[in-house]
Enzyme design. Structure first.
Site, mmCIF file in Angstrom:
data_model
loop_
_atom_site.group_PDB
_atom_site.id
_atom_site.type_symbol
_atom_site.label_atom_id
_atom_site.label_comp_id
_atom_site.label_asym_id
_atom_site.label_seq_id
_atom_site.Cartn_x
_atom_site.Cartn_y
_atom_site.Cartn_z
ATOM 1 N N MET A 88 -33.500 8.419 15.903
ATOM 2 C CA MET A 88 -34.118 7.645 17.147
ATOM 3 C C MET A 88 -32.861 6.474 17.319
ATOM 4 S SD MET A 88 -38.066 8.171 17.403
ATOM 5 C CE MET A 88 -38.696 7.038 16.434
ATOM 6 N N TYR A 139 -30.549 3.285 16.362
ATOM 7 C CA TYR A 139 -30.310 2.062 15.476
ATOM 8 C C TYR A 139 -29.866 2.370 13.955
ATOM 9 C CZ TYR A 139 -31.241 -2.859 15.195
ATOM 10 O OH TYR A 139 -31.013 -4.411 15.028
ATOM 11 N N HIS A 174 -29.243 7.003 7.765
ATOM 12 C CA HIS A 174 -28.656 7.907 8.889
ATOM 13 C C HIS A 174 -27.409 8.641 8.661
ATOM 14 C CE1 HIS A 174 -31.399 5.535 11.471
ATOM 15 N NE2 HIS A 174 -31.928 6.589 11.427
ATOM 16 N N SER A 210 -34.692 1.709 6.878
ATOM 17 C CA SER A 210 -35.617 2.002 7.799
ATOM 18 C C SER A 210 -35.145 1.079 8.934
ATOM 19 C CB SER A 210 -37.042 1.743 7.631
ATOM 20 O OG SER A 210 -37.741 1.766 8.943
#
Lengths: 319, 319
Positions: B35, B37, B42, B224
């Site tokens: 998603m 950002y 990631h 996160s």
């Protein structure tokens, strides 16, 4: 395509491998999903598919996921040998008959959890109002279901609450195994056809879903594998469905716009013939929502019992 | 793979066309759904994917289907420019950034039905206890949802009832658009990872789903996108999650088999730090069902609020 003997594939990995090797050769693939006991209705689906793709896969699989434990899974007619004979001699040809033994067998990996395999489970779920198909009943661990939340609710969804999630799920599985370019469904199962189209759109499947017209016997009865269970007397009585639907269509074409009037005539005709109407609804062709006045394209859908056999039929009314 | 600028694709048909042309050339494709950002977590997913396939697609799409109208969709952080800069300079390279505008826009065909577009609809559905995401709220006509009926119920599913059906559905859509061979998910979202694996098995997707380990900041906080919303004080307090989880793991490895004892220590630690525990459960790694005694591989999953930020974390305990 010349006439030829179809290849029988039972393993899903082998099925996908076949499709991918054909696609790599630039061939397009049409899928006709069936539960077997093939009749002229199925043949017409295959002939429709032949118009669109180089190669044809016919799947034959009676899907336990769309039957509730109280429905007729155990008596659903089947005759693989006879089906294969029909497909073998079909003009235009069928390339593969995909005939898996069990599409819900995942071996021992990641299977059903310990507490869910206890005997109270089904009861527990039923108490909570959850739908239960023969798959939950078999406790095989399958727990993923595709829901088309609005379209699945009405008509057949009311009396068969596990049906459409079972259909949508097995079709998703077949799409992922066969990876076809085109899939053909019969408009006799009108709600099912609309549901599959909606699902394909919403889940971005790259598959062209084609609806094929209803095929009727000479007397007007819509062809169905379940017709074999009708006694000659029941069959005669069941003609009240198609006859009253045809009458309804003519009435609408002659200016009758009130659904209630038209519905009542059909319900009465089936009732007088000795049938038990499950539903008789005039609905919008896309949303499948009931309409009170017929002012746009609608479809008149009927389900009725004759003896132990539940039959469905429908007629599009394009005003 | 050499470093190179990724191609940005926003159209789903163009995305699928790219994938198919690459596959036709014998290339395998890895998908990392995000998603946006992007942070080191990631990046670690992408690096994992690079080990398995020739080509890498990173999708960046904040999925409204997994947020309820009361959740933080509107404040979910995003920075496409910054994300793209990170991907551009990533060693090993990313081939495509798939960045669609709206994956629920189906044009005018087959869209929402008339009666369902009235204003009472959401209220009506809520009354019936049906789950409602930002998609129903926008009345775009999407109505197909993939449900993983058991695994979606517990833990995050309790406090976020629309979350996992939204995740499973968007992942199905992405799978059907990108058609990858491999997809990588972070084990920080442990329940999500298990759900996607189960879904892939149950729906016969031909995709290898790989779980990638949690990436933590130097102080132990699990990475996160939502961490950006933590004040420095909240961030310090939030360390109680990872610290108490690590302590719990050591306790279990030292012979403490009673989940209740271990859970209580974690709940107490988070509570004393000023956090509000949503859940803290020790569950079987596959079934995600709570265990009372730790006698097989389990995972300790925690969700807790610090200020307005809900954080999740987990630790596998392999005894």
């Amino acid at each position: 395509m010349a006439e030829r003997e179809p290849e029988i594939i039972t393993d899903k990995d082998q099925m996908r491998k076949w499709s991918r090797s054909m696609r790599a050769q630039g061939k397009t693939i049409g899928l006709v999903p069936t539960m077997g006991y093939l009749h002229q209705g199925h043949i017409s689906l295959i002939k429709e598919a032949q118009k669109h793709t180089h190669l044809i896969v016919v799947s034959i699989y009676v899907n336990p996921g769309q039957f509730s434990p109280s429905e007729d899974l155990s008596t659903y007619p089947s005759d693989f040998h006879g089906d294969f004979e029909k497909l073998k001699t079909l003009s235009g040809g069928v390339d593969v008959v995909f005939h898996p033994h069990n599409l819900y067998d995942y071996g021992n990996s990641d299977t059903i959890s310990r507490s869910s395999s206890n005997d109270n489970d089904r009861e527990e779920r039923s108490e909570k109002g959850a739908v239960v198909s023969c798959i939950e009943d078999r406790k095989v661990g399958h727990e993923t279901w595709v829901r088309i939340e609005r379209l699945e609710k009405g008509m057949c969804g009311k009396s068969r609450p596990v049906f459409f999630r079972g259909v949508a799920t097995i079709v998703t599985k077949l799409f992922n195994i066969v990876e076809p370019d085109v899939a053909v469904f019969g408009k006799k199962d009108y709600q099912q056809w609309r549901i599959i189209r909606r699902m394909v759109r919403d889940l971005d499947f790259s598959i062209n879903v084609i609806g094929s017209e209803i095929v009727r016997d000479a007397d007007g009865l819509a062809m169905s594998s379940r017709n074999v269970h009708l006694s000659p007397e029941e069959r005669e009585k069941a003609l009240s469905i198609s006859r009253s639907l045809l009458r309804a269509k003519l009435d609408a074409q002659n200016g009758q716009i009130y659904s209630k009037e038209i519905r009542n005539l059909v319900i009465q005709a089936i009732h007088e013939a000795g049938g038990r109407v499950d539903y008789a609804e005039i609905v919008d062709q896309e949303s499948l929502e009931a309409v009170e006045e017929i002012e746009s394209p609608v479809v008149f859908c009927v389900a009725a019992w004759f003896g132990k056999v539940r039959l469905i039929d429908n007629m599009e009314i394009n005003v």
